[in-house]
Design an enzyme around this catalytic site. Structure first.
Site, mmCIF file in Angstrom:
data_model
loop_
_atom_site.group_PDB
_atom_site.id
_atom_site.type_symbol
_atom_site.label_atom_id
_atom_site.label_comp_id
_atom_site.label_asym_id
_atom_site.label_seq_id
_atom_site.Cartn_x
_atom_site.Cartn_y
_atom_site.Cartn_z
ATOM 1 N N GLY A 60 73.978 -30.350 24.821
ATOM 2 C CA GLY A 60 75.278 -31.007 24.731
ATOM 3 C C GLY A 60 76.423 -30.206 25.323
ATOM 4 O O GLY A 60 76.303 -29.549 26.354
ATOM 5 N N ILE A 61 77.554 -30.261 24.647
ATOM 6 C CA ILE A 61 78.758 -29.580 25.115
ATOM 7 C C ILE A 61 78.550 -28.073 25.139
ATOM 8 O O ILE A 61 79.027 -27.378 26.039
ATOM 9 C CB ILE A 61 79.956 -29.949 24.221
ATOM 10 C CG1 ILE A 61 80.238 -31.457 24.298
ATOM 11 C CG2 ILE A 61 81.206 -29.171 24.624
ATOM 12 C CD1 ILE A 61 81.263 -31.950 23.295
ATOM 13 N N GLY A 74 75.088 -23.107 19.181
ATOM 14 C CA GLY A 74 74.625 -24.410 19.642
ATOM 15 C C GLY A 74 74.699 -24.556 21.149
ATOM 16 O O GLY A 74 75.020 -25.627 21.668
ATOM 17 N N ASN A 76 72.314 -24.578 23.309
ATOM 18 C CA ASN A 76 71.096 -25.090 23.936
ATOM 19 C C ASN A 76 71.202 -26.540 24.389
ATOM 20 O O ASN A 76 70.382 -27.011 25.178
ATOM 21 C CB ASN A 76 69.906 -24.945 22.981
ATOM 22 C CG ASN A 76 70.150 -25.642 21.658
ATOM 23 O OD1 ASN A 76 71.168 -25.397 21.005
ATOM 24 N ND2 ASN A 76 69.230 -26.504 21.239
ATOM 25 N N TYR A 99 82.330 -35.347 7.733
ATOM 26 C CA TYR A 99 82.596 -34.866 9.100
ATOM 27 C C TYR A 99 84.094 -34.654 9.310
ATOM 28 O O TYR A 99 84.513 -33.614 9.829
ATOM 29 C CB TYR A 99 82.045 -35.869 10.111
ATOM 30 C CG TYR A 99 82.274 -35.482 11.553
ATOM 31 C CD1 TYR A 99 81.493 -34.492 12.154
ATOM 32 C CD2 TYR A 99 83.264 -36.100 12.322
ATOM 33 C CE1 TYR A 99 81.689 -34.137 13.473
ATOM 34 C CE2 TYR A 99 83.472 -35.740 13.639
ATOM 35 C CZ TYR A 99 82.683 -34.757 14.209
ATOM 36 O OH TYR A 99 82.890 -34.397 15.529
#
Length: 409
Positions: A132-133, A128, A130, A288
């Site tokens: 945000g964090i 991930g 690409n 979550y």
């Protein structure tokens, strides 16, 4: 503690300090101004030791006149009382986290954590990466010379991310590569691993960053609830499949959340129904929370299993309600995240703890810890349950074996 002058390198000695080595190889630090000495580096607070043979051409002898050991370079005829191996001294592992000095906090940014570090020759795999964090993590490491594997489902977005980094540091473009990874499919994870093994022989930093939040009840192609598979099971499978690329230099960072404290997984008799519930028992927030607990449980158990290999494994909380695309799936959370945005961490601050755990010298020898704001933090009581850690591991392994079992026609 007295303040020390700023330096581009945390390992650089302040003015007036010298390194010396004892006969048994322990490095001591001498302050020529105050005429004092100490066993720990005046900046890092760490101790060092010299190991190995003398460099080629050097010999050690005892000088009767000065009553001390001397070093002689037979080629240059140089004589000195300073051990030439000091240049290659290594830090002693810190086996007690209580001895680690806190250098950063909630306001620190990823680039501040990396100040003075040269990461050329290092390889980081970030899921991930690409946006945000994950993007800020990749960007910060790339700007310091690290080679980045962008493990992303959206390759076009990953390519755009690399171009943004290249605008800041054109040379970084050649150090960034994209590989397709869909965490919603174990077969795709397997294919991704095959590609990585063909292209790389070693990974220094594995940062399991990707995740989903506030999804309606959906299932992956493997028939599992999406939050559970994307956030835990596929990362679990990915890590174990990449095992041959790891050694004692490798650090694994699993992004969790303080939300793991509100999970409701049972300590005994954990079943697939608890991890991947049917639609009628599904609540996105609890899914979550439970996935984030799985992240900590996985990191703790992995640290135990790989401790003898010297691989460090950490789980981290990046920050509360950081403004990323994580909240994109539900308008209420998009609104809530927008309201609190002025009071939460920036993306640079949110990436700091992951990068600290991946690169900080003082964490050498440590593993199985949970970090928040670039410092050790006690995780939930539930996450420290060995029984639950082992149950989750066994259930995850069984699921993968069942789902990856070759189909017979």
């Amino acid at each position: 503690m007295m303040s020390l002058p700023d330096s581009d390198s945390e390992d650089e000695l302040p003015p007036g300090w010298e390194e010396r080595a004892t006969d048994d190889g322990v490095v001591c630090y001498v302050n020529q101004q105050s005429k004092t000495s100490q066993w720990t580096h005046p900046r890092t607070g760490r101790s060092k030791r010299i190991t190995g043979e003398l460099p080629l051409g050097w010999e050690k002898y005892y000088d009767e006149q000065s009553k001390r050991f001397m070093f002689h370079n037979k080629e240059t005829k140089q004589r000195t009382n300073i051990d030439p191996r000091l240049a290659f001294a290594v830090e002693e592992p810190t086996l007690n986290v209580a001895k680690v000095r806190q250098r950063f906090d909630s306001c620190s940014t990823a680039l501040q954590v990396l100040h003075g570090k040269d990461l050329h020759g290092r390889v980081a795999l970030i899921t991930g990466a690409n946006c945000g964090i994950g993007y800020e993590t990749a960007r910060s490491l790339a700007l310091h010379g690290c080679e980045i594997i962008f493990a992303c489902r959206n390759l076009a977005s990953a390519a755009e991310a690399i171009e943004r980094i290249a605008l800041e540091r054109p040379a970084a473009r050649a150090r960034c590569r994209t590989f397709a990874l869909d965490l919603g499919s174990l077969r795709n994870v397997q294919k991704f691993v095959e590609q990585i093994k063909q292209s790389f022989s070693h990974i220094d930093y594995l940062i399991l960053n990707a995740g989903v939040f506030a999804l309606p009840h959906t299932k992956t192609v493997d028939g599992l609830e999406t939050t559970f598979q994307v956030s835990h099971l596929s990362h679990f499978y990915l890590t174990l499949q990449l095992e041959t690329l790891f050694d004692h230099r490798t650090r694994i960072v699993v992004l969790s959340s303080e939300s793991h404290r509100f999970a409701n997984l049972p300590v005994e008799n954990l079943t697939l129904q608890h991890l991947s519930p049917p639609a009628e028992k599904y609540w996105s927030m609890m899914a979550y929370n439970n996935a984030k607990l799985c992240n900590v449980l996985f990191a703790q158990e992995l640290a135990q299993r790989w401790r003898q290999r010297g691989i460090s494994v950490f789980s981290v909380h990046p920050g509360n309600m950081v403004s990323t695309q994580l909240s994109r799936n539900y308008w209420f959370y998009r609104l809530l995240f927008a309201i609190v945005r002025p009071f939460t961490k920036s993306l640079q601050q949110a990436a700091a703890t992951s990068i600290y755990c991946a690169t900080a010298n003082e964490l050498t020898g440590l593993s199985g810890l949970y970090f928040n704001n670039c410092y050790f933090c006690e995780p939930s009581k539930l996450s420290k349950s060995p029984a639950l850690q082992q149950q989750l591991w066994a259930l995850s392994e069984r699921l993968i074996l069942e789902l990856m079992e070759p189909t017979t026609s």
